[in-house]
Design a protein around this motif. Structure first.
Motif, PDB file in Angstrom:
ATOM      1  N   LEU A  84      50.291  44.150  43.416  1.00 20.76           N
ATOM      2  CA  LEU A  84      50.659  42.801  42.990  1.00 20.76           C
ATOM      3  C   LEU A  84      49.639  41.742  43.369  1.00 20.76           C
ATOM      4  CD1 LEU A  84      53.348  44.233  42.462  1.00 20.76           C
ATOM      5  CD2 LEU A  84      54.514  42.243  43.414  1.00 20.76           C
ATOM      6  N   ARG A  85      48.713  42.064  44.228  1.00 19.41           N
ATOM      7  CA  ARG A  85      47.793  41.034  44.706  1.00 19.41           C
ATOM      8  C   ARG A  85      46.547  40.936  43.837  1.00 19.41           C
ATOM      9  NH1 ARG A  85      49.658  38.459  48.700  1.00 19.41           N
ATOM     10  NH2 ARG A  85      47.819  37.133  48.583  1.00 19.41           N
ATOM     11  N   ALA A  86      46.075  39.689  43.706  1.00 21.59           N
ATOM     12  CA  ALA A  86      44.793  39.400  43.069  1.00 21.59           C
ATOM     13  C   ALA A  86      44.063  38.454  44.016  1.00 21.59           C
ATOM     14  CB  ALA A  86      44.986  38.757  41.708  1.00 21.59           C
ATOM     15  N   GLY A  87      43.288  39.004  44.918  1.00 25.04           N
ATOM     16  CA  GLY A  87      42.666  38.179  45.950  1.00 25.04           C
ATOM     17  C   GLY A  87      43.711  37.634  46.910  1.00 25.04           C
TER      18      GLY A  87
END
Length: 311
Positions: A84-87
Motif C-alpha cells: 500500500l505504500r508509495a514512498g
C-alpha cells in the motif's frame, strides 16, 4: 500432488504452492540467471504445482512469465500483489489499478487469478478497505483480476489483528496468513473463521530460519521462555524437536507436513531458487501430514506462543 479447493473461488490448487518471494526469490537473491529461475518454475509445474505466487516487490514477475512461456494459461493459477505504500504515503486506488496493469505486463498475461493487497498492517486496513478494495473491484469487473486477496504483515502482526478485521468485513476471497509449528495463533481466530466463511487460505512462514538454523531456534526458544510463552525446560533442551525423529530427520520437512493437515488450510507456500531443493520440498508434501500424536504434542508445547513468526 494433492489439490484442494481455494475457498469460494472454486479454484482447485495444489497443496504446495510456489512462493516467489522469501529469501531466495526464485534465485534472484543469489544471482541466478533468468533461465535458471524459469527452470524452477517449470520443475514446479512438472511436479504438479499449479499455484504460483509472486509480487511487485519481489521483482520476480518476469521470471514467472519466463517459466510459464509455452504453458496453457488456464492450467496455472497466478497470484500477485502490491503493497500500500508509495514512498512516505499510501497509494490511491487509481495507482493500485496502474500497479495491476503493470503486473499484467510483467507476467505477460491478460488476467491475474488472485490479486492481493500486500503486507497490510492493522493501521493501514481502513485505507485498504475504503480506497483499495473499490479499485480491485473495478479491476475484477474489467476482467483483469478474478479474485481479491489480502496478506498480513506477520513479522510484526504475529497475533493477526489485521486479518481479523478483514474477515469481519468479508471483502476478500483469499487470505495469506502466517502459521507454523511455533506460532499457531491463526488457528482459532483466522483459519477456522475463514473455513466457516468459505475463504481460501495461503499459508506463509511454514518454514523460516528457526527450522533451518539450530542456533536461531535456540535463540527464539530462550526469548519465548523469558516471556513465559514456552516452558524453560523446553528452551534448555539440546534437541527440542527430538520427538519427531521417528517421523522425520529434517525439521523443515516436518514443518511443511505440520501445516498441510491444519483444518482450514488451502495451500502452503514453499519457495526456493534451486530445482533440487524444490524437488525435496515436493517430496516433503508427498509424505503427507505428521501423525496425530506428533501434531498434538507440538500443539501442547507451543500453545502459548503469539509473539514470534519463526524468522
Amino acid at each position: 500432488m494433492e489439490y484442494r479447493r481455494l475457498g469460494r473461488t472454486g479454484l482447485e490448487v495444489s497443496v504446495m504452492s510456489l512462493g516467489c518471494g522469501g529469501p531466495s526469490r526464485l534465485g534472484l537473491s543469489t544471482g541466478r540467471t533468468t533461465e535458471q529461475s524459469a527452470a524452477v518454475v517449470r520443475a514446479a509445474l512438472d511436479a504438479g504445482v499449479n499455484f504460483i505466487d509472486t509480487a511487485t516487490a519481489y521483482r520476480t514477475e518476469p521470471l514467472v512469465a519466463a517459466g510459464l512461456r509455452g504453458c496453457r494459461r488456464d492450467q496455472v493459477v497466478l497470484s500477485s500483489k502490491r503493497g500500500l505504500r508509495a514512498g512516505d504515503r499510501l497509494l490511491t486506488g487509481a495507482e493500485l489499478e496502474e500497479a495491476v496493469e503493470a503486473s499484467l505486463r510483467r507476467l505477460d498475461t491478460d488476467y491475474i487469478d488472485v490479486y492481493h493487497l500486500h503486507g497490510v498492517s492493522a493501521e493501514q486496513y481502513a485505507h485498504a478497505r475504503d480506497e483499495m478494495v473499490p479499485a480491485l473491484q473495478r479491476m475484477r469487473d474489467a476482467g483483469k483480476v478474478r479474485f481479491l486477496g489480502i496478506t498480513e504483515r506477520f513479522g510484526t502482526d504475529t497475533g493477526h489483528r489485521m486479518l481479523r478485521d478483514a474477515l469481519a468485513d468479508g471483502h476478500f476471497d483469499v487470505l495469506m496468513v502466517g502459521f507454523n509449528m511455533l506460532n499457531h495463533s491463526a488457528r482459532g481466530g483466522v483459519l477456522r473463521v475463514a473455513a466457516d466463511r468459505d475463504i481460501g487460505t495461503m499459508i506463509m512462514f511454514a518454514v523460516r530460519r528457526a527450522f533451518s538454523r539450530p542456533e536461531r531456534l535456540r535463540e527464539l526458544l530462550a526469548e519465548l521462555a523469558a516471556r513465559g510463552e514456552v516452558d524453560r525446560e523446553l528452551a534448555g533442551a539440546a534437541d527440542p524437536f527430538r520427538f519427531l525423529a521417528a517421523e522425520s530427520d529434517d525439521l523443515a520437512d516436518a514443518a511443511y507436513r505440520y501445516c498441510i493437515d491444519e483444518p482450514g488450510v488451502s495451500t502452503v507456500l514453499s519457495g526456493t531458487g534451486n530445482v533440487d531443493h524444490l524437488r525435496a520440498n515436493v517430496a516433503s508434501f508427498a509424505r503427507g501430514p505428521l501423525s496425530a500424536g506428533a501434531r498434538a504434542h507440538i500443539g501442547r508445547l507451543f500453545a502459548g506462543v503469539t509473539s514470534v513468526s519463526g524468522s
